[in-house]
Design a protein around this motif. Structure first.
Motif, short mmCIF file in Angstrom:
data_model
loop_
_atom_site.label_atom_id
_atom_site.label_comp_id
_atom_site.label_asym_id
_atom_site.label_seq_id
_atom_site.Cartn_x
_atom_site.Cartn_y
_atom_site.Cartn_z
N ASP A 180 32.53 25.80 44.57
CA ASP A 180 33.86 25.20 44.50
C ASP A 180 33.96 24.18 43.36
N ASP A 181 32.82 23.53 43.02
CA ASP A 181 32.82 22.52 41.98
C ASP A 181 32.60 23.09 40.59
N SER A 182 32.45 24.41 40.47
CA SER A 182 32.19 25.04 39.17
C SER A 182 33.41 24.91 38.28
N ASP A 183 33.19 24.85 36.96
CA ASP A 183 34.28 24.72 35.99
C ASP A 183 35.08 25.99 35.92
N SER A 184 36.33 25.85 35.55
CA SER A 184 37.20 27.02 35.41
C SER A 184 36.74 27.91 34.29
N ASP A 185 36.02 27.33 33.31
CA ASP A 185 35.55 28.15 32.20
C ASP A 185 34.50 29.15 32.65
N ASP A 186 33.84 28.85 33.76
CA ASP A 186 32.79 29.73 34.24
C ASP A 186 33.29 30.75 35.25
N GLU A 187 34.59 30.75 35.50
CA GLU A 187 35.14 31.69 36.47
C GLU A 187 35.10 33.11 35.93
N GLU A 188 34.91 34.02 36.83
CA GLU A 188 34.92 35.42 36.46
C GLU A 188 36.32 35.97 36.66
N SER A 189 36.80 36.70 35.68
CA SER A 189 38.10 37.34 35.82
C SER A 189 38.00 38.49 36.81
N VAL A 190 39.01 38.61 37.63
CA VAL A 190 39.03 39.67 38.64
C VAL A 190 39.42 40.98 37.96
N SER A 191 38.56 41.98 38.05
CA SER A 191 38.82 43.25 37.40
C SER A 191 39.17 44.32 38.42
N GLU A 192 39.90 45.31 37.97
CA GLU A 192 40.30 46.44 38.81
C GLU A 192 39.38 47.62 38.49
N SER A 193 38.68 48.10 39.50
CA SER A 193 37.73 49.19 39.29
C SER A 193 38.40 50.54 39.48
N MET A 194 38.13 51.45 38.57
CA MET A 194 38.68 52.80 38.66
C MET A 194 37.61 53.73 39.22
N SER A 195 37.94 54.44 40.29
CA SER A 195 37.00 55.33 40.96
C SER A 195 37.17 56.76 40.46
N LEU A 196 36.33 57.65 40.97
CA LEU A 196 36.38 59.06 40.58
C LEU A 196 37.71 59.69 40.97
N GLU A 197 38.22 59.33 42.15
CA GLU A 197 39.51 59.86 42.59
C GLU A 197 40.64 59.41 41.66
N ASP A 198 40.57 58.16 41.22
CA ASP A 198 41.57 57.64 40.28
C ASP A 198 41.53 58.40 38.97
N ALA A 199 40.31 58.71 38.51
CA ALA A 199 40.16 59.43 37.24
C ALA A 199 40.76 60.83 37.31
N TYR A 200 40.62 61.49 38.45
CA TYR A 200 41.21 62.82 38.61
C TYR A 200 42.74 62.76 38.61
N MET A 201 43.30 61.71 39.21
CA MET A 201 44.75 61.62 39.36
C MET A 201 45.45 61.00 38.16
N PHE A 202 44.70 60.30 37.32
CA PHE A 202 45.31 59.57 36.20
C PHE A 202 46.10 60.48 35.26
N PRO A 203 45.56 61.62 34.80
CA PRO A 203 46.36 62.48 33.92
C PRO A 203 47.63 63.01 34.58
N LEU A 204 47.57 63.25 35.89
CA LEU A 204 48.75 63.74 36.61
C LEU A 204 49.84 62.69 36.63
N PHE A 205 49.49 61.46 37.02
CA PHE A 205 50.48 60.38 37.05
C PHE A 205 50.97 60.05 35.64
N GLY A 206 50.06 60.13 34.67
CA GLY A 206 50.47 59.90 33.29
C GLY A 206 51.48 60.93 32.83
N SER A 207 51.28 62.18 33.20
CA SER A 207 52.21 63.25 32.82
C SER A 207 53.58 63.05 33.47
#
Length: 430
Positions: free
Chosen positions: A56-83
């Motif tokens: 809790d006392d760590s500096d904001s500079d040392d915070e890790e940015s929250v990332s969104e992970s893409m799974s195998l299912e997302d990879a299969y559906m991505f071209p479809l949603f993109g189309s």
């Protein structure tokens, strides 16, 4: 009446070379900085977790940015949603006045641009401020509802300054549609996307690139949809540069060469995955790696060079045939083959395909926890249903017993009220 300016072929050729160099620079720089921005602090698996107070006392500079992970299912559906999205935009531009559509899109991307350029600006300025030894005060904003945290944000005065500058830039872009401001937003979007969007494994990355390889070929060569949307879509979703920048007379309109952000971001997240894999290999040998970036980067280097060569091939073919090219036609195979080649040469092909990123592991754990939670809720619902049914049956049984008991009591009462007959009847006289 003045004649329309017609530059000589030599001037046009030189102008195109400048445009190609500018587009290439605006493509590779976001990938490079976005990849390093996606690196998290390497955690020693043998190191004991720190106390919550220290976290809790760590500096904001040392915070890790929250990332969104893409799974195998997302990879299969991505071209479809993109189309679906691409064709939907094509229909919108075909049947609705593009002026009004672009007004709405400009407002939307203007707001997103403020957030993107603010974050990139802070990341660029913060190291210099720290180097100068300037102490920047930090704030932590927490919003709660009934003791439940619904929002948390840590920021400094740098965030506020860069946000004000970003608002000014966004307003300037919306009012003027200046191509330099558009490129600033496009580069900021690319860096943020590469930094925040992560692939959970190389299988996911290869499936994604392969699917978009087919997607790009179909929509560029098979239809007019991609080119039509790119020309009508007046929003910072591409980087552009004038085909003739130097020597164009004042008042003459620019003709632009362009590169879509998808051709930067999609291969970029794959290149960033390669850098995190290099960190993983180095971290297994040196558990105390922490935030150091001074480790061997064979896969990142190979993929980064492959991307640059693939982009160069795209530009060469486009320039030779004077026609738009699906960049992922060249970029996808280049990135995939670079990793496979490096894995075979280093004898680490098994490690390549068995690797799962930290974000992927966390996403899988969260998904499993959600699944278990849902299963627990379903089991609880089933148990509650059984309990209710049991209570109903018990209540019914008790009612039947009470009814029988009441019947018996009533019979006994009736018998008690009936007069008893004397034994032997009346006495006989002797």
């Amino acid at each position: 009446m003045t004649e329309k300016y017609k530059p000589s072929p030599e001037v046009v050729e030189q102008g195109l070379y400048v445009a190609y160099a500018a587009l290439s620079t605006m493509a590779v720089l976001p990938i490079y900085f976005g990849s390093f921005g996606s690196l998290k602090k390497w955690k020693n698996p043998n190191e004991k977790s720190k106390k919550k107070k220290e976290e809790d006392d760590s500096d904001s500079d040392d915070e890790e940015s929250v990332s969104e992970s893409m799974s195998l299912e997302d990879a299969y559906m991505f071209p479809l949603f993109g189309s679906i999205t691409l064709f939907g935009l094509y229909l919108v531009f075909r049947f609705i006045d593009k002026t009004y559509v672009n007004y709405l899109l400009s407002a939307y991307f203007g707001i997103l641009g403020v957030m993107a350029t603010t974050q990139v600006g802070v990341n660029c300025v913060a190291p210099f401020v720290k180097l100068l030894g300037i102490n920047v005060e930090k704030w932590h904003l927490i919003l709660t509802k009934k003791k439940k945290e619904i929002f948390s944000s840590k920021f400094t005065i740098l965030h506020l300054i860069m946000m004000a500058a970003s608002v000014v830039l966004s307003g300037y872009y919306i009012l003027t549609k200046n191509w330099i401001a558009s490129n600033a937003f496009g580069i900021a979007f690319s860096i943020n996307a590469i930094q925040l969007l992560s692939l959970d494994s190389f299988q996911t990355g290869m499936i994604l690139l392969s699917g978009l390889f087919v997607y790009d070929i179909f929509w560029v060569f098979g239809t007019e949809v991609m080119v039509s949307v790119a020309k009508n879509f007046d929003a910072p979703v591409k980087v552009i540069f004038p085909r003739l920048f130097f020597g164009l007379p004042a008042g003459e309109p620019y003709q632009f060469a362009m590169l879509g952000l998808g051709d930067i971001v999609i291969p970029g997240v794959f290149v960033a995955l390669c850098l995190r894999f290099d960190q993983h290999l180095a971290g297994t040998k040196n558990p105390n790696l922490a935030r150091s970036t001074s480790f061997s980067k064979p896969y990142f280097t190979a993929a980064f060079i492959a991307y640059a060569l693939g982009l160069g091939t795209t530009i060469f073919v486009m320039h030779t045939f004077k026609a738009a090219q699906p960049a992922l036609l060249y970029l996808s195979p280049a990135c995939i083959l670079s990793v496979l080649f490096m894995g075979l040469v280093r004898g680490e092909i098994k490690e390549v395909f068995s690797y799962t990123s930290e974000e992927g592991i966390e996403a899988a754990k969260a998904k499993e926890a959600e699944k278990n939670k849902k299963a627990g809720e379903d089991n609880k619902a089933v148990d509650d249903k059984k309990t209710k049914e049991s209570d109903v049956e018990k209540s019914s049984s008790d009612s039947e017993q009470d009814s029988k008991s009441n019947d018996n009591n009533n019979n006994n009462n009736d018998n008690a009220r009936k007069p008893r007959k004397r034994k032997g009847g009346k006495a006989q006289k002797k």
